[in-house]
Design a protein around this motif. Sequence first.
Motif, PDB file in Angstrom:
ATOM      1  N   UNK A  11       0.836  -1.199   0.000  1.00  0.00           N
ATOM      2  CA  UNK A  11       0.000   0.000   0.000  1.00  0.00           C
ATOM      3  C   UNK A  11       0.870   1.247   0.000  1.00  0.00           C
ATOM      4  N   UNK A  12       0.377   2.237  -0.702  1.00  0.00           N
ATOM      5  CA  UNK A  12       1.011   3.544  -0.733  1.00  0.00           C
ATOM      6  C   UNK A  12       0.253   4.461   0.220  1.00  0.00           C
ATOM      7  N   UNK A  13       0.951   5.387   0.871  1.00  0.00           N
ATOM      8  CA  UNK A  13       0.277   6.250   1.846  1.00  0.00           C
ATOM      9  C   UNK A  13      -0.811   7.139   1.253  1.00  0.00           C
TER      10      UNK A  13
ATOM     11  N   UNK B 191      -6.614   5.285  -0.253  1.00  0.00           N
ATOM     12  CA  UNK B 191      -7.614   5.260   0.826  1.00  0.00           C
ATOM     13  C   UNK B 191      -7.173   4.319   1.954  1.00  0.00           C
ATOM     14  N   UNK B 192      -7.563   4.623   3.159  1.00  0.00           N
ATOM     15  CA  UNK B 192      -7.179   3.818   4.329  1.00  0.00           C
ATOM     16  C   UNK B 192      -7.511   2.348   4.107  1.00  0.00           C
ATOM     17  N   UNK B 193      -6.550   1.485   4.384  1.00  0.00           N
ATOM     18  CA  UNK B 193      -6.762   0.054   4.291  1.00  0.00           C
ATOM     19  C   UNK B 193      -6.640  -0.547   2.905  1.00  0.00           C
TER      20      UNK B 193
ATOM     21  N   UNK C 155      -8.534  -6.108   4.057  1.00  0.00           N
ATOM     22  CA  UNK C 155      -8.005  -4.941   3.346  1.00  0.00           C
ATOM     23  C   UNK C 155      -9.008  -4.493   2.294  1.00  0.00           C
ATOM     24  N   UNK C 156      -8.858  -3.257   1.882  1.00  0.00           N
ATOM     25  CA  UNK C 156      -9.675  -2.745   0.790  1.00  0.00           C
ATOM     26  C   UNK C 156      -9.054  -3.159  -0.529  1.00  0.00           C
ATOM     27  N   UNK C 157      -9.817  -3.862  -1.348  1.00  0.00           N
ATOM     28  CA  UNK C 157      -9.319  -4.331  -2.638  1.00  0.00           C
ATOM     29  C   UNK C 157      -9.286  -3.196  -3.658  1.00  0.00           C
ATOM     30  N   UNK C 158      -8.445  -3.326  -4.670  1.00  0.00           N
ATOM     31  CA  UNK C 158      -8.448  -2.334  -5.746  1.00  0.00           C
ATOM     32  C   UNK C 158      -9.826  -2.283  -6.412  1.00  0.00           C
ATOM     33  N   UNK C 159     -10.197  -1.156  -6.991  1.00  0.00           N
ATOM     34  CA  UNK C 159     -11.511  -1.051  -7.641  1.00  0.00           C
ATOM     35  C   UNK C 159     -11.601  -1.977  -8.863  1.00  0.00           C
ATOM     36  N   UNK C 160     -12.806  -2.374  -9.235  1.00  0.00           N
ATOM     37  CA  UNK C 160     -12.996  -3.330 -10.334  1.00  0.00           C
ATOM     38  C   UNK C 160     -12.384  -2.916 -11.669  1.00  0.00           C
TER      39      UNK C 160
END
Length: 121
Positions: A4-6, A9-11, A100-105
């Motif tokens: 993840x890059x800072x 979005x969080x997570x 974790x939050x997955x990348x968008x579709x």
Amino acid sequence: LLGRQPSWPAGRYSALAGFLEPGESIEEAVAREIGEEAGVRVRDVRYVASQPWPFPSQLMIACVAEALNDAIVLDANELEDARWFTRDEVRASLAGDGPFGAPPPFAIAHTLLTRWAVDPS
């Protein structure tokens, strides 16, 4: 292995990425980028999919590889964090209920994670 890059979005975690150097093959670039960003050595790099990216007229290429080590040595200039996730964790995150939050579709990383979650080969 996801990072993840800072600025994300969080997570949010996603596939590691980078650019080809002049004279470098796709396989060499994958191995170099993963080594530089996470300190993980890889082999048997395999193409999965590609996606045109209009910013600025680039081609995203998704690959998987076999890790030769699992110890992460993070390049803090590139990533805020990197972690190994299980197939079940990836499946749950793609469904919106994981660690974790997955990348968008629309992102090639989403395609990469989806295919890996279904077919480990």
